[in-house]
Design a protein around this motif. Structure first.
Motif, PDB file in Angstrom:
ATOM      1  N   ILE A 117     -41.587  94.733  51.022  1.00 20.57           N
ATOM      2  CA  ILE A 117     -41.829  95.012  52.438  1.00 20.57           C
ATOM      3  C   ILE A 117     -42.153  93.723  53.193  1.00 20.57           C
ATOM      4  O   ILE A 117     -41.578  93.444  54.258  1.00 20.57           O
ATOM      5  CB  ILE A 117     -42.971  96.035  52.592  1.00 20.57           C
ATOM      6  N   LEU A 118     -43.046  92.930  52.642  1.00 19.95           N
ATOM      7  CA  LEU A 118     -43.472  91.703  53.315  1.00 19.95           C
ATOM      8  C   LEU A 118     -42.340  90.691  53.399  1.00 19.95           C
ATOM      9  O   LEU A 118     -42.128  90.062  54.453  1.00 19.95           O
ATOM     10  CB  LEU A 118     -44.665  91.099  52.585  1.00 19.95           C
ATOM     11  N   LEU A 119     -41.601  90.510  52.305  1.00 22.76           N
ATOM     12  CA  LEU A 119     -40.529  89.517  52.320  1.00 22.76           C
ATOM     13  C   LEU A 119     -39.384  89.949  53.228  1.00 22.76           C
ATOM     14  O   LEU A 119     -38.793  89.119  53.932  1.00 22.76           O
ATOM     15  CB  LEU A 119     -40.014  89.291  50.900  1.00 22.76           C
ATOM     16  N   ALA A 120     -39.069  91.238  53.240  1.00 23.24           N
ATOM     17  CA  ALA A 120     -38.012  91.734  54.128  1.00 23.24           C
ATOM     18  C   ALA A 120     -38.378  91.505  55.595  1.00 23.24           C
ATOM     19  O   ALA A 120     -37.533  91.089  56.404  1.00 23.24           O
ATOM     20  CB  ALA A 120     -37.769  93.218  53.869  1.00 23.24           C
ATOM     21  N   LEU A 121     -39.631  91.738  55.942  1.00 21.48           N
ATOM     22  CA  LEU A 121     -40.079  91.488  57.318  1.00 21.48           C
ATOM     23  C   LEU A 121     -40.121  89.997  57.617  1.00 21.48           C
ATOM     24  O   LEU A 121     -39.817  89.568  58.740  1.00 21.48           O
ATOM     25  CB  LEU A 121     -41.455  92.113  57.541  1.00 21.48           C
ATOM     26  N   LEU A 122     -40.501  89.191  56.624  1.00 25.80           N
ATOM     27  CA  LEU A 122     -40.508  87.738  56.814  1.00 25.80           C
ATOM     28  C   LEU A 122     -39.114  87.229  57.148  1.00 25.80           C
ATOM     29  O   LEU A 122     -38.929  86.450  58.088  1.00 25.80           O
ATOM     30  CB  LEU A 122     -41.033  87.058  55.549  1.00 25.80           C
ATOM     31  N   VAL A 123     -38.116  87.676  56.397  1.00 23.32           N
ATOM     32  CA  VAL A 123     -36.735  87.273  56.673  1.00 23.32           C
ATOM     33  C   VAL A 123     -36.314  87.743  58.059  1.00 23.32           C
ATOM     34  O   VAL A 123     -35.643  87.013  58.803  1.00 23.32           O
ATOM     35  CB  VAL A 123     -35.783  87.829  55.597  1.00 23.32           C
ATOM     36  N   ALA A 124     -36.715  88.955  58.434  1.00 22.08           N
ATOM     37  CA  ALA A 124     -36.328  89.513  59.744  1.00 22.08           C
ATOM     38  C   ALA A 124     -36.902  88.723  60.901  1.00 22.08           C
ATOM     39  O   ALA A 124     -36.318  88.703  61.994  1.00 22.08           O
ATOM     40  CB  ALA A 124     -36.761  90.974  59.830  1.00 22.08           C
ATOM     41  N   ILE A 133     -36.136 100.155  52.987  1.00 22.55           N
ATOM     42  CA  ILE A 133     -37.130  99.180  53.443  1.00 22.55           C
ATOM     43  C   ILE A 133     -36.457  98.037  54.195  1.00 22.55           C
ATOM     44  O   ILE A 133     -36.916  97.615  55.269  1.00 22.55           O
ATOM     45  CB  ILE A 133     -37.945  98.647  52.253  1.00 22.55           C
ATOM     46  N   LEU A 134     -35.343  97.535  53.658  1.00 18.88           N
ATOM     47  CA  LEU A 134     -34.637  96.426  54.312  1.00 18.88           C
ATOM     48  C   LEU A 134     -34.120  96.843  55.683  1.00 18.88           C
ATOM     49  O   LEU A 134     -34.252  96.087  56.657  1.00 18.88           O
ATOM     50  CB  LEU A 134     -33.467  95.960  53.446  1.00 18.88           C
ATOM     51  N   SER A 135     -33.516  98.018  55.748  1.00 22.97           N
ATOM     52  CA  SER A 135     -33.002  98.503  57.026  1.00 22.97           C
ATOM     53  C   SER A 135     -34.131  98.669  58.033  1.00 22.97           C
ATOM     54  O   SER A 135     -34.002  98.280  59.203  1.00 22.97           O
ATOM     55  CB  SER A 135     -32.279  99.838  56.830  1.00 22.97           C
TER      56      SER A 135
END
Length: 238
Positions: free
Chosen positions: A154-161, A68-70
């Motif tokens: 999923i949401l937090l990983a995209l937020l950081v991105a 998910i992070l990748s």
């Protein structure tokens, strides 16, 4: 911009094959454990599915989270490359819609390893144990719970991105958060509600499961609102 266009954009990134291969790798963990250490699994009494999940889920969840992070970092690296984000600001397109499209796409991608892992659990229980009455419902309940627990990740990983143009910076922050989650996910109930730690939780059929589901819904709303506000602010001042 539709989710279909988002899917077309990822063709050159290799995200889809990565999620497929990663899902196969994660799904192979319980099967390999049963093949190599079957005596450790066959003697304990109890629900066969619960035995397999409790013995393998931490490693499976870690692989799922890393996928998910990748995926999140790669999805936004496409937008930052060649100043695509800056060009988009001149178009009548909301960045918040772009974010939600990527959320939808990443959710669909995250289902790939979960489905493969469900199949692996079905094979493992059916071949090494026995398909007991109510197994299908038990399997769906467990993996439905796992799916819900991944939504804040999923949401937090995209937020950081969305914060960083460099894919390595966003990936580094996300991976650091995952290692933190591994250390705290089973320390206490409150620490287990950390978005990345939720992905490591298992279904125990207790009141805490219901509380975690409520926490997931709250976190999804809060992170989404926070992301929309950030994107509006960045568009205004950029």
């Amino acid at each position: 911009m539709t989710s279909w266009l988002e899917f077309k954009k990822i063709k050159r990134t290799g995200i889809l094959p990565v999620f497929t291969v990663g899902g196969i790798l994660a799904a192979s963990i319980p099967i390999l454990n049963l093949m190599m250490r079957s005596e450790d699994f066959l003697y304990p009494e109890g629900n066969p599915l619960a035995i397999l999940i409790s013995s393998n889920w931490q490693m499976i969840a870690m692989l799922n989270v890393l996928l998910i992070l990748s995926g999140a970092c790669l999805l936004y690296s496409l937008e930052f490359s060649d100043d695509a984000i800056q060009k988009m600001k001149s178009l009548p397109i909301k960045e918040s819609q772009l974010f939600l499209n990527k959320v939808s796409l990443l959710i669909c991608l995250s289902l790939i390893p979960l489905i493969l892992e469900m199949i692996a659990m079905f094979v493992g229980v059916g071949y090494w144990f026995e398909l007991y009455e109510g197994f299908g419902l038990d399997l769906v309940q467990n993996f439905g719970f796992f799916f819900l627990m991944t939504l804040p990740t999923i949401l937090l990983a995209l937020l950081v991105a969305t914060f960083f143009e460099s894919v390595w910076v966003s990936l580094g922050i996300n991976v650091t958060a995952v290692f933190l989650a591994i250390m705290i996910y089973n320390k206490s109930f409150s620490l287990s509600l950390f978005p990345f730690a939720l992905a490591f939780q298992r279904l125990h059929h207790t009141n805490q499961d219901s509380q975690r589901i409520i926490a997931v819904l709250v976190e999804v709303v809060v992170i989404t609102i926070g992301e929309v506000l950030f994107l509006k602010t960045r568009r205004h001042f950029a």
